[in-house]
Scaffold this motif. Sequence first.
Motif, PDB file in Angstrom:
ATOM      1  N   ASP A 306      -2.172   1.415  16.989  1.00 38.48           N
ATOM      2  CA  ASP A 306      -1.437   0.826  15.614  1.00 38.48           C
ATOM      3  C   ASP A 306      -2.180   1.050  14.251  1.00 38.48           C
ATOM      4  OD1 ASP A 306       1.065   0.654  16.855  1.00 38.48           O
ATOM      5  OD2 ASP A 306       0.848  -1.603  16.865  1.00 38.48           O
ATOM      6  N   ASP A 310      -0.765   8.985  12.762  1.00 34.81           N
ATOM      7  CA  ASP A 310       0.223   9.567  12.092  1.00 34.81           C
ATOM      8  C   ASP A 310       1.392   9.790  13.130  1.00 34.81           C
ATOM      9  OD1 ASP A 310       1.900  11.544  10.827  1.00 34.81           O
ATOM     10  OD2 ASP A 310       0.425  12.348   9.615  1.00 34.81           O
ATOM     11  N   THR A 311       2.436   9.046  12.962  1.00 31.95           N
ATOM     12  CA  THR A 311       3.397   8.971  13.970  1.00 31.95           C
ATOM     13  C   THR A 311       4.129  10.135  14.308  1.00 31.95           C
ATOM     14  OG1 THR A 311       4.899   7.814  12.482  1.00 31.95           O
ATOM     15  CG2 THR A 311       3.743   6.652  14.012  1.00 31.95           C
ATOM     16  N   LYS A 312       4.055  11.138  12.964  1.00 31.24           N
ATOM     17  CA  LYS A 312       4.818  12.443  13.205  1.00 31.24           C
ATOM     18  C   LYS A 312       3.901  13.282  14.010  1.00 31.24           C
ATOM     19  CE  LYS A 312       7.246  12.852   8.623  1.00 31.24           C
ATOM     20  NZ  LYS A 312       7.264  13.349   7.346  1.00 31.24           N
ATOM     21  N   LYS A 315       4.458  12.065  17.565  1.00 31.41           N
ATOM     22  CA  LYS A 315       5.547  12.323  18.174  1.00 31.41           C
ATOM     23  C   LYS A 315       5.389  14.050  18.795  1.00 31.41           C
ATOM     24  CE  LYS A 315       9.051   9.489  15.582  1.00 31.41           C
ATOM     25  NZ  LYS A 315       9.937   9.442  14.710  1.00 31.41           N
ATOM     26  N   LYS A 337       7.790  -2.092  17.171  1.00 26.94           N
ATOM     27  CA  LYS A 337       8.214  -0.556  16.879  1.00 26.94           C
ATOM     28  C   LYS A 337       7.744  -0.398  15.422  1.00 26.94           C
ATOM     29  CE  LYS A 337      12.175  -0.520  20.201  1.00 26.94           C
ATOM     30  NZ  LYS A 337      13.642   0.009  20.316  1.00 26.94           N
ATOM     31  N   GLY A 338       7.381   0.936  15.439  1.00 26.79           N
ATOM     32  CA  GLY A 338       7.140   1.528  13.916  1.00 26.79           C
ATOM     33  C   GLY A 338       8.176   1.356  13.047  1.00 26.79           C
ATOM     34  N   GLU A 339       7.827   1.600  11.759  1.00 24.76           N
ATOM     35  CA  GLU A 339       9.076   1.575  10.807  1.00 24.76           C
ATOM     36  C   GLU A 339       9.766   2.595  10.834  1.00 24.76           C
ATOM     37  OE1 GLU A 339       7.367   1.257   6.865  1.00 24.76           O
ATOM     38  OE2 GLU A 339       6.647  -0.844   7.182  1.00 24.76           O
ATOM     39  N   ASP A 340       9.156   3.797  11.393  1.00 24.67           N
ATOM     40  CA  ASP A 340      10.034   5.127  11.600  1.00 24.67           C
ATOM     41  C   ASP A 340      10.536   5.085  13.075  1.00 24.67           C
ATOM     42  OD1 ASP A 340       7.853   5.255  13.003  1.00 24.67           O
ATOM     43  OD2 ASP A 340       7.118   7.169  12.229  1.00 24.67           O
ATOM     44  N   GLY A 341      10.611   3.977  13.890  1.00 27.25           N
ATOM     45  CA  GLY A 341      11.248   3.959  15.144  1.00 27.25           C
ATOM     46  C   GLY A 341      10.506   4.436  16.310  1.00 27.25           C
ATOM     47  N   PHE A 342       9.084   4.939  15.832  1.00 26.93           N
ATOM     48  CA  PHE A 342       8.221   5.399  17.088  1.00 26.93           C
ATOM     49  C   PHE A 342       7.926   4.090  17.937  1.00 26.93           C
ATOM     50  CE2 PHE A 342       3.915   6.519  18.352  1.00 26.93           C
ATOM     51  CZ  PHE A 342       4.159   7.714  19.034  1.00 26.93           C
ATOM     52  N   ASP A 343       8.252   4.418  19.082  1.00 27.54           N
ATOM     53  CA  ASP A 343       8.045   3.276  20.240  1.00 27.54           C
ATOM     54  C   ASP A 343       7.363   3.589  21.368  1.00 27.54           C
ATOM     55  OD1 ASP A 343       9.949   4.812  21.295  1.00 27.54           O
ATOM     56  OD2 ASP A 343      11.496   3.604  21.444  1.00 27.54           O
TER      57      ASP A 343
END
Length: 489
Positions: A306, A310-312, A315, A337-343
């Motif tokens: 965390d 870079d969650t993009k 992914k 979870k991340g703000e963008d839903g990355f879990d």
Amino acid sequence: MSLKNQVQLITYPDSLGGDLKALKEVLYSRFAELFKGGVHILPPFPSSGDRGFAPLTYLEIDQRFGTWEDIREIGEQFDVLVDLMVNHISQKSEYFQDFLKSGRSSQYSDLFLTLDKLWEDGQPVQEDIDKMFLRRPLPYSTFQIGDNDTQESVWTTFGKTDPSEQIDLDIRSEMTKQLLASFFRNFKKYNIKIVRLDAVGYVIKKLGTSCFFVEPDIYDFLDWIMELAESLDIELLPEVHSHHSIQYKLAEHGYWIYDFILPYRILEAITNQSSTALCDYLQTRPAKQFTMLDCHDGIPVKPDLDGLLDTKEAKKLVDTCIERGSNLSLILSEEHKGEDGFDVHQIRCTYYSVLDRDDDAYLAARAIQFFAPGIPQVYYVGLLAGENDYERAKATGDGREINRHNYTLEEIDQSLQKPVVQRLLKLIRFRNSYAAFDGKFEVKVSSTEEVRLRWDYNDQYCELLVDLNTKRTTIQYIDDTNSVIEYTV
């Protein structure tokens, strides 16, 4: 004792040949010179679940695996590491079974956290629970006591069942401290040299806090258990899966820590052919770590990385892993979870499979791991360049079993003939024997498509060069005759 700066093996007691006697035979006959750093034997104790991670006691060895004498004999040649689930013990343990029978009159009742130890009237307050880092909907379980209508609620941080299978220990209790001390004395008796403190981040329960890694209280407990371990010449390895800043705090206090960031960073560098994030990390990480690529769970992602990802991009990497046969462990609680839903919690696979069974890529990954400061651990499936075991994962319904294949002696010998395994064994021998790894570490300036790492000690040096495009890995070093040697891994 001081830990050996050499490679360690991680294995279940029954995964290399079927039991501890077979493991000893495999270690002595096939790997005698390989694992000079030691062997981490995943829980061999009687357990009620989670493949050994719900022990009933640490004073016995599960009869299916062998005896304490088998452990002692392995410990004559190898530094043995075992796990202690310091936060909890199995519901099926004699201690909690006696509590279920007799309740507060049980001789063991003070081992457990009845709710009145936290709330004055024993009634939980939701406002306090809302602040806690929960691993299940409620942090306690309610049990029927004896044959009457009495019920008792006790703290249970973990557990997939209700009531939980794993019962928390009250580490403030003198009885608990005596119990833990008896476990450590038994470890000493049978040649245990290192103890991994599993789930240690959860031992402090304090109202008004998250009840996870509560400072400064956690250090008081760690200092107590460190003093106990040192008195028995045992090293400690706290195990904490959390934001990397917590690992760094442990390091600042002088404790060994796990490098849960390195496996992802190496995977990312090799898959994306870019060394930038990996090299930045290698320049700033604490040195007093155990390093790994693979283990009995998966490649850590959240929460360990965390703030670093870079969650993009993460992914995209996760999608590549899935294409190569991996499955995922996911974060369950919405707030983590991340703000963008990355879990994604962990990527579950063998490290050889996630690198698309590319021998050169796999050896590049191991070489980077071995050159990173710290004590390298090699998981038994990774040692044998094992591939994803889809049948085992499907049969057990546990996605982690994709990387938990049990090898027969015949399968071990077949795997040892594979060129990628022979190359890995040669690399392990170099890591174990070359003196410069006790010297000064440096991340050399390189292009973003290369990794250059160097160790210097007196007149000796070794320098690693990984070409991320070709996956070609070379090591340049000075030999005993003062000649410059180039070794292609």
